[in-house]
Motif scaffolding. Structure first.
Motif, PDB file in Angstrom:
ATOM      1  N   VAL A  65      -7.817  -2.307   4.352  1.00 42.05           N
ATOM      2  CA  VAL A  65      -6.629  -3.082   3.986  1.00 42.05           C
ATOM      3  C   VAL A  65      -6.832  -3.572   2.560  1.00 42.05           C
ATOM      4  O   VAL A  65      -7.905  -4.093   2.220  1.00 42.05           O
ATOM      5  CB  VAL A  65      -6.432  -4.283   4.939  1.00 42.05           C
ATOM      6  N   ALA A  66      -5.816  -3.389   1.729  1.00 49.81           N
ATOM      7  CA  ALA A  66      -5.837  -3.897   0.355  1.00 49.81           C
ATOM      8  C   ALA A  66      -4.598  -4.762   0.155  1.00 49.81           C
ATOM      9  O   ALA A  66      -3.487  -4.343   0.494  1.00 49.81           O
ATOM     10  CB  ALA A  66      -5.864  -2.746  -0.642  1.00 49.81           C
ATOM     11  N   ILE A  67      -4.792  -5.953  -0.365  1.00 52.74           N
ATOM     12  CA  ILE A  67      -3.691  -6.886  -0.606  1.00 52.74           C
ATOM     13  C   ILE A  67      -3.828  -7.379  -2.038  1.00 52.74           C
ATOM     14  O   ILE A  67      -4.912  -7.809  -2.452  1.00 52.74           O
ATOM     15  CB  ILE A  67      -3.765  -8.083   0.366  1.00 52.74           C
ATOM     16  N   ALA A  68      -2.737  -7.305  -2.802  1.00 44.24           N
ATOM     17  CA  ALA A  68      -2.785  -7.729  -4.198  1.00 44.24           C
ATOM     18  C   ALA A  68      -1.484  -8.403  -4.599  1.00 44.24           C
ATOM     19  O   ALA A  68      -0.409  -8.058  -4.103  1.00 44.24           O
ATOM     20  CB  ALA A  68      -3.044  -6.533  -5.110  1.00 44.24           C
ATOM     21  N   HIS A  69      -1.599  -9.352  -5.500  1.00 45.65           N
ATOM     22  CA  HIS A  69      -0.442  -9.993  -6.117  1.00 45.65           C
ATOM     23  C   HIS A  69      -0.299  -9.401  -7.508  1.00 45.65           C
ATOM     24  O   HIS A  69      -1.134  -9.641  -8.378  1.00 45.65           O
ATOM     25  CB  HIS A  69      -0.635 -11.504  -6.182  1.00 45.65           C
ATOM     26  N   ASP A  70       0.748  -8.589  -7.705  1.00 46.59           N
ATOM     27  CA  ASP A  70       1.049  -8.035  -9.024  1.00 46.59           C
ATOM     28  C   ASP A  70       1.739  -9.155  -9.804  1.00 46.59           C
ATOM     29  O   ASP A  70       2.915  -9.448  -9.584  1.00 46.59           O
ATOM     30  CB  ASP A  70       1.951  -6.811  -8.893  1.00 46.59           C
TER      31      ASP A  70
END
Length: 142
Positions: A65-70
């Motif tokens: 799982v990868a979670i990022a705030h652009d």
């Protein structure tokens, strides 16, 4: 075994391919997006759907799982990798072609309805990433 790596703008996790993986993924999501954020519920629902699909259909013993705030576009991007390179849309019709009342097969419909955008990126025969993005909106915009 749960392994989480935090970055400046998100987190990456390796989760066991197990029914509890969706709950573990939501905990990782909660470490990136505050529980007071307006999009946490939608992000948690869509992430749960992707992880549940991976647990049900993927090969191997783990998923990512990868979670990022652009921060440039002010969107949250969430992606799930599993070791099944195939992508199948759920079937919700009975043998006679009539709509069926199945309780499964609606995850991609949820992505269509709730995500700003979503997609699938295969990694050869090793698996696929399924991702979605959600814009961060202020309360006045919702």
């Amino acid at each position: 075994m749960l392994a989480v790596t935090f970055t400046d703008n998100g987190a990456n996790a390796v989760l066991p391919l197990h029914p509890r993986a969706a709950a573990q993924a939501r905990k990782v999501l909660g470490s990136v997006i505050s529980h007071g954020d307006t999009l946490i519920d939608t992000a948690a629902l869509l992430l749960s759907e992707l992880v549940s699909n991976a647990v049900r259909h993927a090969h191997g013993t783990q998923l990512r799982v990868a979670i990022a705030h652009d921060q440039v576009k002010d969107v949250i991007v969430v992606a799930v990798f599993d070791r099944n390179p195939e992508m199948r849309r759920g079937t919700r019709c009975s043998a006679d072609g009539q709509p069926d009342d199945l309780e499964t097969g609606r995850g991609l419909d949820l992505l269509d309805a709730l995500a700003e955008s979503w997609g699938v990126a295969t990694v050869g025969d090793r698996g696929k990433w399924i991702w979605f993005s959600l814009p961060r909106r202020t309360v006045a915009e919702t």
